[in-house]
Write a protein that holds these residues in place. Structure first.
Motif, short mmCIF file in Angstrom:
data_model
loop_
_atom_site.label_atom_id
_atom_site.label_comp_id
_atom_site.label_asym_id
_atom_site.label_seq_id
_atom_site.Cartn_x
_atom_site.Cartn_y
_atom_site.Cartn_z
N ILE A 1 0.86 -1.19 0.00
CA ILE A 1 0.00 0.00 0.00
C ILE A 1 0.89 1.24 0.00
N ASN A 2 0.67 2.09 -0.97
CA ASN A 2 1.48 3.29 -1.15
C ASN A 2 0.84 4.46 -0.39
N ILE A 3 1.31 4.71 0.83
CA ILE A 3 0.74 5.75 1.68
C ILE A 3 0.88 7.13 1.04
N LYS A 4 2.01 7.36 0.38
CA LYS A 4 2.25 8.65 -0.25
C LYS A 4 1.20 8.93 -1.32
N ASN A 5 0.92 7.95 -2.17
CA ASN A 5 -0.09 8.12 -3.21
C ASN A 5 -1.49 8.25 -2.63
N LEU A 6 -1.73 7.53 -1.53
CA LEU A 6 -3.03 7.61 -0.86
C LEU A 6 -3.26 9.01 -0.32
N ASP A 7 -2.26 9.58 0.36
CA ASP A 7 -2.38 10.93 0.89
C ASP A 7 -2.52 11.96 -0.23
N GLU A 8 -1.82 11.74 -1.33
CA GLU A 8 -1.89 12.66 -2.47
C GLU A 8 -3.28 12.62 -3.09
N LEU A 9 -3.89 11.46 -3.08
CA LEU A 9 -5.24 11.31 -3.61
C LEU A 9 -6.23 12.15 -2.81
N PHE A 10 -6.07 12.16 -1.49
CA PHE A 10 -6.96 12.94 -0.63
C PHE A 10 -6.64 14.45 -0.72
N LYS A 11 -5.41 14.75 -1.04
CA LYS A 11 -5.01 16.15 -1.17
C LYS A 11 -5.54 16.75 -2.47
N ASN A 12 -5.48 15.98 -3.54
CA ASN A 12 -5.96 16.43 -4.85
C ASN A 12 -7.03 15.46 -5.34
N SER A 13 -8.20 15.59 -4.76
CA SER A 13 -9.28 14.65 -5.05
C SER A 13 -9.72 14.72 -6.51
N PRO A 14 -9.69 13.60 -7.23
CA PRO A 14 -10.14 13.60 -8.62
C PRO A 14 -11.66 13.73 -8.71
N LYS A 15 -12.13 14.34 -9.79
CA LYS A 15 -13.56 14.48 -10.00
C LYS A 15 -14.11 13.23 -10.68
N ARG A 16 -15.33 12.89 -10.35
CA ARG A 16 -15.96 11.73 -10.96
C ARG A 16 -16.32 12.04 -12.42
N LYS A 17 -16.30 11.02 -13.25
CA LYS A 17 -16.62 11.17 -14.66
C LYS A 17 -18.04 10.65 -14.91
N LEU A 18 -19.01 11.54 -14.71
CA LEU A 18 -20.40 11.17 -14.88
C LEU A 18 -20.82 11.35 -16.33
N ASP A 19 -21.60 10.42 -16.86
CA ASP A 19 -22.11 10.59 -18.21
C ASP A 19 -23.26 11.59 -18.20
N THR A 20 -23.67 12.00 -19.38
CA THR A 20 -24.70 13.05 -19.50
C THR A 20 -26.01 12.63 -18.84
#
Length: 273
Positions: A119-138
């Protein structure tokens, strides 16, 4: 020499992305290498390191937005820092994958929070720091827009067939079946259409019981609760509340949303206060 290194790194990169994610007896493996452990309780998947220290959880959500439109996503939570919860899209290795494998697959392939070292803690923390937006269809985006409008109108139907928005009477049903009041869904097999009028007795539209369709006075039609069951399309019985809500969307003039209740001047004993 430089060309050879490029080829080697290219092959290594391909092999990494082609890694097979497997789960057996609660152990997540990449190409046979143990990288994490996973446990499941009430459909919440807890990911742990190999020493069984809980690091984060993944919860699957599948909910109805409006009508037959559903939205599926995951909720990601850190156990060691619960400052917020992320709602994220997930991916599955195949159409027949269960939630457990989809959770692990998403963590490896999409979120990059599990790799060959664990488990990559650094990547996990970065994910919470820069939360990606969901890709919702129309279709899903439109459904959430409609859901927001419906929630603001806060429509209810009382025991006499009145339609209320935020507690204020805005219309009423006529030609109600005998089961009205004891059931909130329209299951009676009647050929008489249920009509809707606004608070000023202006005809707004009707629910056609034989086809389970709403038809507005202006000619718009909409089929309620069309859902898929296997390969067959079925029509579920709608509630009176759902009919009123959809009519409010089809005819924006039926119910006007008010930001606040406007109260007139108070008059008592003929004297304005």
């Amino acid at each position: 020499m430089r060309k050879s290194l490029v080829i080697v790194f290219a092959i290594l990169g391909f092999l990494f992305h082609a890694q097979t994610v497997k789960i057996k007896r609660g152990i997540v493996t990449l190409e046979g290498i143990h990288v994490a452990k996973i446990s499941n309780k009430s459909n919440v998947y807890t990911f742990m390191d190999l020493k069984e220290t809980p690091i984060y959880t993944v919860e699957f959500v599948d909910k109805s937005v409006v009508d037959s439109v559903r939205d599926s996503y995951i909720k990601l939570n850190r156990i060691y820092n619960k400052d917020k919860t992320l709602e994220l899209d997930y991916i599955s290795p195949s159409a027949f994958s269960g939630e457990e494998k989809s959770a692990a697959y998403t963590c490896v392939k999409s979120l990059k929070i599990i790799d060959e070292r664990g488990i990559n803690i650094k990547n996990l923390d970065e994910l919470f720091k820069n939360s990606p937006k969901r890709k919702l269809d129309t279709k899903t985006k439109d459904a959430y827009t409609i859901r927001s409008k419906i929630d603001r109108l806060n429509i209810t139907v009382n025991t006499v067939g009145e339609i209320l928005s935020n507690g204020k009477p805005v219309g009423y049903f006529t030609n109600l079946p005998v089961s009205f009041g004891s059931e909130d869904t329209i299951t009676d097999k009647t050929f008489v259409d249920i009509e809707i009028y606004d608070a000023n007795s202006k005809y707004i539209g009707k629910y056609i019981t034989t086809t389970k369709q709403i038809k507005t006075a202006g000619g718009k039609t909409f089929t309620l609760y069309r859902e898929m069951s296997g390969r067959a399309s079925i029509l579920k019985f709608p509630t009176y509340k759902a009919i009123a809500e959809r009519m409010a969307i089809l005819d924006p003039n039926f119910i006007k949303f008010q930001e606040k209740v406007i109260v007139g001047e108070v008059i008592k004993d003929g004297v304005q206060k």
